[in-house]
Design an enzyme around this catalytic site. Sequence first.
Site, PDB file in Angstrom:
ATOM      1  N   CYS A 115      79.113  38.220  36.987  1.00 20.22           N
ATOM      2  CA  CYS A 115      79.337  36.816  36.625  1.00 20.22           C
ATOM      3  C   CYS A 115      79.148  35.859  37.793  1.00 20.22           C
ATOM      4  O   CYS A 115      79.026  34.652  37.591  1.00 20.22           O
ATOM      5  CB  CYS A 115      80.730  36.645  36.016  1.00 20.22           C
ATOM      6  SG  CYS A 115      80.987  37.644  34.531  1.00 20.22           S
ATOM      7  N   HIS A 252      82.908  29.450  36.318  1.00 18.48           N
ATOM      8  CA  HIS A 252      82.385  30.458  35.390  1.00 18.48           C
ATOM      9  C   HIS A 252      83.217  30.433  34.114  1.00 18.48           C
ATOM     10  O   HIS A 252      84.446  30.381  34.153  1.00 18.48           O
ATOM     11  CB  HIS A 252      82.443  31.837  36.044  1.00 18.48           C
ATOM     12  CG  HIS A 252      82.267  32.965  35.074  1.00 18.48           C
ATOM     13  ND1 HIS A 252      81.187  33.048  34.225  1.00 18.48           N
ATOM     14  CD2 HIS A 252      83.046  34.050  34.817  1.00 18.48           C
ATOM     15  CE1 HIS A 252      81.299  34.138  33.488  1.00 18.48           C
ATOM     16  NE2 HIS A 252      82.415  34.749  33.824  1.00 18.48           N
ATOM     17  N   ASN A 282      81.666  34.198  27.093  1.00 14.59           N
ATOM     18  CA  ASN A 282      81.354  34.577  28.472  1.00 14.59           C
ATOM     19  C   ASN A 282      79.925  35.111  28.506  1.00 14.59           C
ATOM     20  O   ASN A 282      79.646  36.176  27.971  1.00 14.59           O
ATOM     21  CB  ASN A 282      82.350  35.642  28.937  1.00 14.59           C
ATOM     22  CG  ASN A 282      82.102  36.084  30.375  1.00 14.59           C
ATOM     23  OD1 ASN A 282      81.052  35.813  30.959  1.00 14.59           O
ATOM     24  ND2 ASN A 282      83.063  36.800  30.940  1.00 14.59           N
TER      25      ASN A 282
END
Length: 325
Positions: A115, A252, A282
Amino acid sequence: MKCIRSRIIGHGHYAPKKVLTNDDMAKMVETSDEWITTRTGIKARCVVEDEFTSDLSAKAAKMAIENAGLTPEDIDVVVLATVTPDNTTPATAIKVSTMLDTKTGTPAFDISAACSGFVYALTMADNMIRLGQVKTALVIGAETLSKITDWTDRNTCVLFGDGAGALVLQAVDGVGDASDEGILSTTIYSDGSHYDTLRTTGGVSTTQNAGFVMMDGKEVFKYAINALAQGAEEAMHKAGITTQDIDWLLPHQANIRIIEGVGKKMELPEEKVIVNIAKHGNTSAASIPLALSEKMTDGTIKKGDMVVLTAMGAGFTWGGVVVRI
């Protein structure tokens, strides 16, 4: 002191057409819209049907190049952040570069930092520009996480989505302080002692298959807020700015509770924190460029705005970027 900066001159994003809502998820596993929404902030996620990571990357990249007023031949390097490449080798960036029809010989490579991948990729591209190795860089974050999601595991399958975002960076002269346009600072970190906390169950060298994402959610949550705040604050310190100088924090998009926690830890008002997790979930390395491009497209983020990007992912990896749009 005069210096070279990496200015954002183009942005693009793409998400697959197929959407899975929380109600759709409730038909697949034991869950509910209320359970997912209150714990994650996610309402829906996009998933691929007949597309690869390269397809998502190319579509976001084409938008970014057109937005920059350039052609693919103007691109000097392609950097792609992903943990879901089309093939183990060659790098998916090379495939994307060919799909875009960049000039022969254009360097292209993948970065795998989960990520945090896009923050890592921006750091690499910025370094190449500041060193004078390239003038114009295409930086992409793209994922097809649906391919490594166990759709029977309700703890993870509700979290992830597919998508892509891209930026075109170009060298510009700066004076060397926070008044400059472009990337003002970057920071990247890792801590391998948390290797097993968030990972896939497979790999080329271990099981000869990709496996599925598995995660100790409580451990990730405990680490994430501090790591995201550190990545942002260290980058801010290097850039010579404070929270009062920030127009937008773009963390994020992992979990709404984490996003809110970072904002509070940094003492930023909610209205300065970018959130798009509700419709995308996500998307790992795609989450920051996807959100950034969306918000630049709709006019939320404007030219001259000071934006702080921060990410944390499997590894653990984390880092931050300060950029004046």
